[in-house]
Design an enzyme around this catalytic site. Sequence first.
Site, PDB file in Angstrom:
ATOM      1  N   SER A 204       0.840  -1.200   0.000  1.00 41.42           N
ATOM      2  CA  SER A 204       0.000   0.000   0.000  1.00 41.42           C
ATOM      3  C   SER A 204       0.877   1.252   0.000  1.00 41.42           C
ATOM      4  O   SER A 204       1.768   1.380   0.848  1.00 41.42           O
ATOM      5  CB  SER A 204      -0.886  -0.043   1.246  1.00 41.42           C
ATOM      6  OG  SER A 204      -1.580   1.165   1.393  1.00 41.42           O
ATOM      7  N   THR A 242     -10.749   2.361 -14.939  1.00 40.37           N
ATOM      8  CA  THR A 242      -9.736   3.288 -15.471  1.00 40.37           C
ATOM      9  C   THR A 242      -8.627   3.480 -14.443  1.00 40.37           C
ATOM     10  O   THR A 242      -8.896   3.712 -13.263  1.00 40.37           O
ATOM     11  CB  THR A 242     -10.398   4.641 -15.829  1.00 40.37           C
ATOM     12  OG1 THR A 242     -11.429   4.363 -16.770  1.00 40.37           O
ATOM     13  CG2 THR A 242      -9.393   5.609 -16.434  1.00 40.37           C
ATOM     14  N   CYS A 331      -8.173   1.491  11.379  1.00 46.82           N
ATOM     15  CA  CYS A 331      -9.489   1.063  10.917  1.00 46.82           C
ATOM     16  C   CYS A 331     -10.417   0.723  12.066  1.00 46.82           C
ATOM     17  O   CYS A 331     -11.612   0.634  11.878  1.00 46.82           O
ATOM     18  CB  CYS A 331      -9.352  -0.143  10.003  1.00 46.82           C
ATOM     19  SG  CYS A 331      -8.132   0.142   8.759  1.00 46.82           S
TER      20      CYS A 331
HETATM   21  C1  LIG Z   1      -1.176  -4.673   7.676  1.00 47.12           C
HETATM   22  C2  LIG Z   1      -2.181  -3.897   6.879  1.00 47.12           C
HETATM   23  N1  LIG Z   1      -2.871  -4.517   5.913  1.00 47.12           N
HETATM   24  C3  LIG Z   1      -3.756  -3.864   5.158  1.00 47.12           C
HETATM   25  C4  LIG Z   1      -4.018  -2.526   5.359  1.00 47.12           C
HETATM   26  C5  LIG Z   1      -5.015  -1.828   4.482  1.00 47.12           C
HETATM   27  O1  LIG Z   1      -4.339  -1.078   3.498  1.00 47.12           O
HETATM   28  P1  LIG Z   1      -5.093   0.095   2.704  1.00 47.12           P
HETATM   29  O2  LIG Z   1      -5.306   1.203   3.673  1.00 47.12           O
HETATM   30  O3  LIG Z   1      -4.135   0.481   1.613  1.00 47.12           O
HETATM   31  O4  LIG Z   1      -6.341  -0.483   2.161  1.00 47.12           O
HETATM   32  C6  LIG Z   1      -3.338  -1.834   6.371  1.00 47.12           C
HETATM   33  C7  LIG Z   1      -3.633  -0.412   6.643  1.00 47.12           C
HETATM   34  O5  LIG Z   1      -3.822  -0.015   7.787  1.00 47.12           O
HETATM   35  C8  LIG Z   1      -2.380  -2.538   7.144  1.00 47.12           C
HETATM   36  O6  LIG Z   1      -1.693  -1.928   8.118  1.00 47.12           O
END
Ligand SMILES: Cc1ncc(COP(=O)(O)O)c(C=O)c1O
Length: 383
Positions: A204, A242, A331
């Site tokens: 990411s 896109t 999250c």
């Molecule tokens: C270990 C891990 N996996 C997945 C994600 C999700 O990534 P993205 O924010 O790019 O969807 C995160 C983001 O907090 C993460 O720390």
Amino acid sequence: MEKITYLDNAATTAIDPEVLAAMLPYLSTHYGNPSSSYSIGRQSKSIIEACRKQVAELLGVSPLTIFFTSGGTESNNTAIASSVRDLNCKHIITSPIEHHAVLKTVEYYCLREKITCSFVAINAAGEVDYTDLDAQLQAKKKEGITCLVSLMHANNEIGTLLDLPLAAEICKSYDAIFHSDCVQTIGHYKMDLSAQRLHFASASGHKFHGPKGTGILYANHTTGVKPLIYGGGQERNVRAGTENVAGIVGFTKALELSMQNYEKDNLYIRNLNLQMRNGLASEFPVMEFNTPEENSLYTVLNANLPSTVGDELLLIYLDNLGICVSSGSACSSGNDYRSHVIRALDKNNDGTTIRFSFSKQNSIADIDFAVGKISEIIKTQFA
Ligand SMILES: Cc1ncc(COP(=O)(O)O)c(C=O)c1O
């Protein structure tokens, strides 16, 4: 509020000015749709392919294995969907401390698609029990069941690292599909993905000073990865929609810069992390760290502070002082339950749990300021 002291770089990072500068033309003058046949379209298409080549080179793999996505969540979802739907995986082995982008996806397939799943055992430091992984895979192999193993390279809350080559070796010996969520490590370590014998890896861009909403899925040539959502033929028919041209340029520039400056930044950030560890340990001699001292991500320090103040209240106090930290994954912040990661660790975590995470944009003064304020709040108000 005056100054922001940003110590939540595992949640996201500020975009690097050089990354922004590289993106700007693709947000203004170079706006052609990469699927269009006229020149400004072809220009967009060719920058995407140049980015793919560069990302592939930086990760030691073929450009044919790199697919640009909207980030870690989409990449994780695509890898898991592909394994279940197209690679005949009927059982998923993961860990209880994965990011929700993996855990919730696994849960979905277990509930809807009649796939079974199990957790690999972990210890109090969040380290995978490789003997248990081996035993679980062996048992499934005997039953003739193909497994997907999805284990994160570094835990985003406590920083514990997976032994990627060992996990890959074990998976290979039982012909299991191996996916690793490398969102906290790609961009933070020099990674040669071809040496890791992974089927899938996710990254990411916003975790290493790239733009939000950008990422890659690495899918090795044996996977024949297929789309998660259907539509146009972009990304060689694997990822419809896109392309986010400016985002792809930004992701690539951010990866290039982080690999170029890896030695310098790594040393600098390690030192910040140590300063925080030593600072907190000297203020609170009986405290415990959830981040192991060895074998952990250098950008993260998770501390269990000896106070009844509680994670959420301390975060509010710190926020009022302009100090940004978190108690778990971004999250899940705002939820009134403790992090699933901290709860899964078999240890007494009665105190107040805070995750600090660092970047090249922090200074020693930021660390000292945060340590001083935390100490003041806890000692004067919640002793
Ligand atoms: C270990 C891990 N996996 C997945 C994600 C999700 O990534 P993205 O924010 O790019 O969807 C995160 C983001 O907090 C993460 O720390």
